[in-house]
Design an enzyme around this catalytic site. Structure first.
Site, PDB file in Angstrom:
ATOM      1  N   LYS A  86      -3.813   0.677  21.383  1.00 57.53           N
ATOM      2  CA  LYS A  86      -4.515   1.932  21.647  1.00 57.53           C
ATOM      3  C   LYS A  86      -4.377   2.284  23.116  1.00 57.53           C
ATOM      4  CE  LYS A  86      -7.610   0.840  17.857  1.00 57.53           C
ATOM      5  NZ  LYS A  86      -8.801   0.021  17.517  1.00 57.53           N
ATOM      6  N   GLU A 101      -9.034  -1.844   7.625  1.00 58.85           N
ATOM      7  CA  GLU A 101      -9.444  -3.221   7.909  1.00 58.85           C
ATOM      8  C   GLU A 101     -10.766  -3.184   8.652  1.00 58.85           C
ATOM      9  OE1 GLU A 101      -5.335  -3.796   9.653  1.00 58.85           O
ATOM     10  OE2 GLU A 101      -6.499  -4.524  11.337  1.00 58.85           O
ATOM     11  N   ARG A 110     -15.692  -7.967  15.595  1.00 58.68           N
ATOM     12  CA  ARG A 110     -15.893  -8.273  17.021  1.00 58.68           C
ATOM     13  C   ARG A 110     -16.326  -6.988  17.741  1.00 58.68           C
ATOM     14  NH1 ARG A 110     -10.408  -7.180  16.398  1.00 58.68           N
ATOM     15  NH2 ARG A 110      -9.731  -5.471  17.736  1.00 58.68           N
ATOM     16  N   GLU A 133       0.854  -1.193   0.000  1.00 58.63           N
ATOM     17  CA  GLU A 133       0.000   0.000   0.000  1.00 58.63           C
ATOM     18  C   GLU A 133       0.889   1.241   0.000  1.00 58.63           C
ATOM     19  OE1 GLU A 133      -2.248  -0.110   3.596  1.00 58.63           O
ATOM     20  OE2 GLU A 133      -3.902  -1.258   2.726  1.00 58.63           O
ATOM     21  N   LYS A 134       0.383   2.306  -0.581  1.00 56.13           N
ATOM     22  CA  LYS A 134       1.050   3.608  -0.466  1.00 56.13           C
ATOM     23  C   LYS A 134       1.089   3.961   1.017  1.00 56.13           C
ATOM     24  CE  LYS A 134       2.615   7.582  -2.009  1.00 56.13           C
ATOM     25  NZ  LYS A 134       3.973   7.595  -2.595  1.00 56.13           N
ATOM     26  N   GLU A 170     -12.166   0.218  10.235  1.00 56.90           N
ATOM     27  CA  GLU A 170     -11.038   1.110  10.518  1.00 56.90           C
ATOM     28  C   GLU A 170     -10.647   1.855   9.243  1.00 56.90           C
ATOM     29  OE1 GLU A 170      -7.650  -0.844  12.045  1.00 56.90           O
ATOM     30  OE2 GLU A 170      -8.552  -1.367  13.962  1.00 56.90           O
TER      31      GLU A 170
HETATM   32  C1  MV4 Z   1      -0.953   2.081   7.535  1.00 61.44           C
HETATM   33  C2  MV4 Z   1      -0.464   3.345   7.943  1.00 61.44           C
HETATM   34  C3  MV4 Z   1      -0.030   4.229   6.956  1.00 61.44           C
HETATM   35  N1  MV4 Z   1      -0.080   3.873   5.641  1.00 61.44           N
HETATM   36  N2  MV4 Z   1      -0.997   1.762   6.232  1.00 61.44           N
HETATM   37  C4  MV4 Z   1      -1.485   0.291  11.946  1.00 61.44           C
HETATM   38  C5  MV4 Z   1      -2.093  -1.000  12.410  1.00 61.44           C
HETATM   39  C6  MV4 Z   1      -3.021  -1.377  11.346  1.00 61.44           C
HETATM   40  N3  MV4 Z   1      -4.361  -1.005  11.765  1.00 61.44           N
HETATM   41  C7  MV4 Z   1      -2.584  -0.625  10.113  1.00 61.44           C
HETATM   42  N4  MV4 Z   1      -1.820   0.496  10.600  1.00 61.44           N
HETATM   43  C8  MV4 Z   1      -1.383   1.450   9.751  1.00 61.44           C
HETATM   44  N5  MV4 Z   1      -1.409   1.175   8.437  1.00 61.44           N
HETATM   45  C9  MV4 Z   1      -0.573   2.655   5.305  1.00 61.44           C
HETATM   46  N6  MV4 Z   1      -0.657   2.311   3.984  1.00 61.44           N
HETATM   47  C10 MV4 Z   1      -0.457   3.645   9.314  1.00 61.44           C
HETATM   48  C11 MV4 Z   1      -0.948   2.697  10.201  1.00 61.44           C
HETATM   49  C12 MV4 Z   1      -0.965   3.037  11.612  1.00 61.44           C
HETATM   50  C13 MV4 Z   1       0.213   3.041  12.324  1.00 61.44           C
HETATM   51  C14 MV4 Z   1       1.385   2.650  11.699  1.00 61.44           C
HETATM   52  C15 MV4 Z   1       2.545   2.675  12.433  1.00 61.44           C
HETATM   53  C16 MV4 Z   1       2.545   3.067  13.761  1.00 61.44           C
HETATM   54  C17 MV4 Z   1       1.378   3.399  14.381  1.00 61.44           C
HETATM   55  C18 MV4 Z   1       0.190   3.380  13.674  1.00 61.44           C
HETATM   56  C19 MV4 Z   1      -1.020   3.695  14.301  1.00 61.44           C
HETATM   57  C20 MV4 Z   1      -2.177   3.671  13.566  1.00 61.44           C
HETATM   58  C21 MV4 Z   1      -2.163   3.335  12.200  1.00 61.44           C
END
Ligand code: MV4
Length: 502
Positions: A237, A288, A292, A200-201, A275
């Site tokens: 969280k 995603e 639940r 993903e970007k 999300e």
């Molecule tokens: C990402 C992102 C930025 N760009 N995907 C974090 C867990 C899962 N829910 C997916 N997550 C992320 N996916 C792309 N393409 C940023 C997050 C993200 C995150 C990433 C690293 C550290 C903390 C984070 C907290 C929330 C979301």
């Protein structure tokens, strides 16, 4: 009609689910491991069954044992809570085979959303915006080159069987991409037994905003607004709030409609969470779907006035939603703090042990979903979250002040907790101003982790309080011996304002 529910979980969520069952006149069955015999959910339930040794793999994850108890107890339904078997499609299937109602979505919905690549593809076909990226699994170098050409760097490589931050790799340099994909695939294979990965970007500095959805068995689906979950530490969280500081009514309606479409695309039943990542231009992308009930559901309950566990049970009973989208109103502002038995001064190491002293905050607008009590020994085998504090007020600023007041009243001695870390967050200018994203904790590291002088005094006072408490018990237990050595002045000290003023 469901008359008895086995809650296949432990800790605060088990007690929380049982509370709604009790209000609905539904019988409750607890299951417990050897470490949880003294735990609150066991005491609270109408019936309790021992299911095995402390490790989850030998107890709370043992499908056969849980089914056996459901049959033995005559439970009509099983509520899985969150974690453990809550998103285990095989468990949902097994319940169906045994004629036991699984309070949750179909196993098909779980499987589709549990596989992040099929989830993405489903969203694309349903018109739900996803992060630009590979159409499917990355099978060879050609796929990688093609995707990078299309979306550019930086990118996030993700495991299809991952989620919640597990199996993610950020790549900023072209020269690293091929090796990173290979490493990600082998890591995914060893972690999940499935080496499918997608690209993903990378969305820089996003907000992590999730929408609560509620669906019945007849295609009715509504959303109950959003939860801002960007204050995270290592994908866990820490604080959630609703409404999100960046939300507008228009954006909420748009994102909510896409959340509903996502749920409808998999014939979702029950409560679920979609999300999204929201970038600095307020563009949003499906991340995603969690199939639940989530830890943070109480803040949605507070602003909408809806008991989500009650709605789950009514849907599982085959009842159609009585709520329409136009009935959903969000009132005021709610914030949740997760209280962990961890030591923030020692890299959040778990801090198991026995609760010597606990005073829980009360007062207008304060809810605590917890399960620990004075004398309880926190087991080392499970997630160290000991409670969630949810506060509500009419405005965000009032809610922050109320959370500060409540956190300052929260007293737990005998173990270390994250309470003072949470108080620091509530005072951080970026948080107070609502100007934060998923990098909040790292961006405010100095503010959050520089010890304040009164911290040590507070620690000392807490230690004195627990020591006094302990001594008062000793005095009560063996007054003669203690009185002769310590005399009476010790008890006076315990009552002097200047010693114990917090
Ligand atoms: C990402 C992102 C930025 N760009 N995907 C974090 C867990 C899962 N829910 C997916 N997550 C992320 N996916 C792309 N393409 C940023 C997050 C993200 C995150 C990433 C690293 C550290 C903390 C984070 C907290 C929330 C979301």
């Amino acid at each position: 009609m469901i008359k008895k529910i086995l809650v296949a979980n432990r800790g605060e969520i088990a007690v929380r689910v049982m509370r709604t069952c009790r209000e609905m006149g539904i019988g409750t069955v607890a299951v417990f491991s050897s470490a949880d015999r003294p735990s609150l959910h066991v005491r609270y339930a109408d019936e309790a069954y021992f299911i095995g040794p402390a490790p989850s793999t030998e107890s709370y994850l043992r499908i056969d044992k849980i089914i056996e108890v459901a049959k033995k107890s005559g439970a009509d339904a099983i509520h899985p809570g969150y974690g453990f078997l809550s998103e285990n499609a095989a468990f949902a299937d097994r319940c169906k085979q045994e004629g036991i109602i699984f309070i949750g979505p179909s196993s098909d919905a779980m499987r589709t959303m549990g596989d992040k690549i099929t989830a993405r593809q489903k969203m694309i076909s349903s018109g739900v915006p996803v992060v630009p990226g590979s159409p499917g699994n990355i099978n060879n170098d050609g796929d990688i080159i093609h995707t990078i050409k299309e979306i550019g760097l930086p990118v996030m490589i993700k495991a299809s069987a991952g989620g919640g931050g597990k199996g993610m790799r950020l790549v900023r340099n072209e020269k690293d991409i091929l090796n990173s994909v290979r490493a990600a695939k082998s890591e995914a294979m060893s972690s999940f037994g499935n080496d499918s990965v997608y690209i993903e970007k990378y969305i820089e500095s996003p907000h992590h905003i999730e929408f609560q959805v509620l669906a019945d068995k007849y295609g009715n689906v509504i959303h109950l607004g959003e939860r801002e979950c960007s204050v995270q530490r290592r994908h866990q969280k820490v604080i959630e709030e609703t409404p999100s500081p960046i939300m507008t009514p228009e954006l909420r309606a748009e994102m909510g409609a896409h959340a509903v479409a996502a749920a409808k695309s998999v014939n979702y039943e029950g409560v679920g969470t979609i999300e999204f990542l929201v970038d600095s231009h307020l563009k949003y992308y499906f991340l995603e779907m969690n199939t639940r009930l989530q830890v943070e559901h109480p803040i949605t309950e507070r602003v909408t006035g809806i008991d989500l566990v009650k709605e789950q049970i009514l849907v599982a009973n085959g009842e159609a939603l009585t709520l329409k989208q136009e009935d959903i109103k969000m009132t005021g502002h709610a914030i949740e703090c997760r209280i962990y038995a961890e030591d923030p001064d020692n890299n959040f190491m778990p801090s198991p042990g026995t609760i010597i002293h606990i005073i829980e905050p009360m007062g207008l607008g304060v809810r605590i979903d917890g399960y620990v009590y004075k004398g309880y020994k926190i087991p080392i085998y499970y997630d160290p979250m000991i409670s969630k504090m949810i506060v509500w007020s009419r405005t965000r600023q009032e809610a922050i002040r109320r959370m500060n007041r409540a956190l300052s009243e929260y007293r737990i001695t005998g173990i270390k907790t994250s309470i003072k870390f949470l108080m620091k967050i509530m005072k951080a200018p970026d948080f107070v101003n609502g100007q934060y994203d998923t990098h909040f904790i790292e961006n405010n590291h100095n503010f959050l982790f520089t010890p304040e002088p009164e911290d040590s005094i507070r620690e000392d006072m807490a230690m004195i309080a627990s020591f006094l408490d302990y001594h008062e018990k000793l005095l009560a237990a063996t007054p003669k011996v203690i009185h002769n050595t310590l005399g009476n002045n010790w008890k006076d000290l315990g009552r002097k304002k200047n010693v114990l003023r917090f």
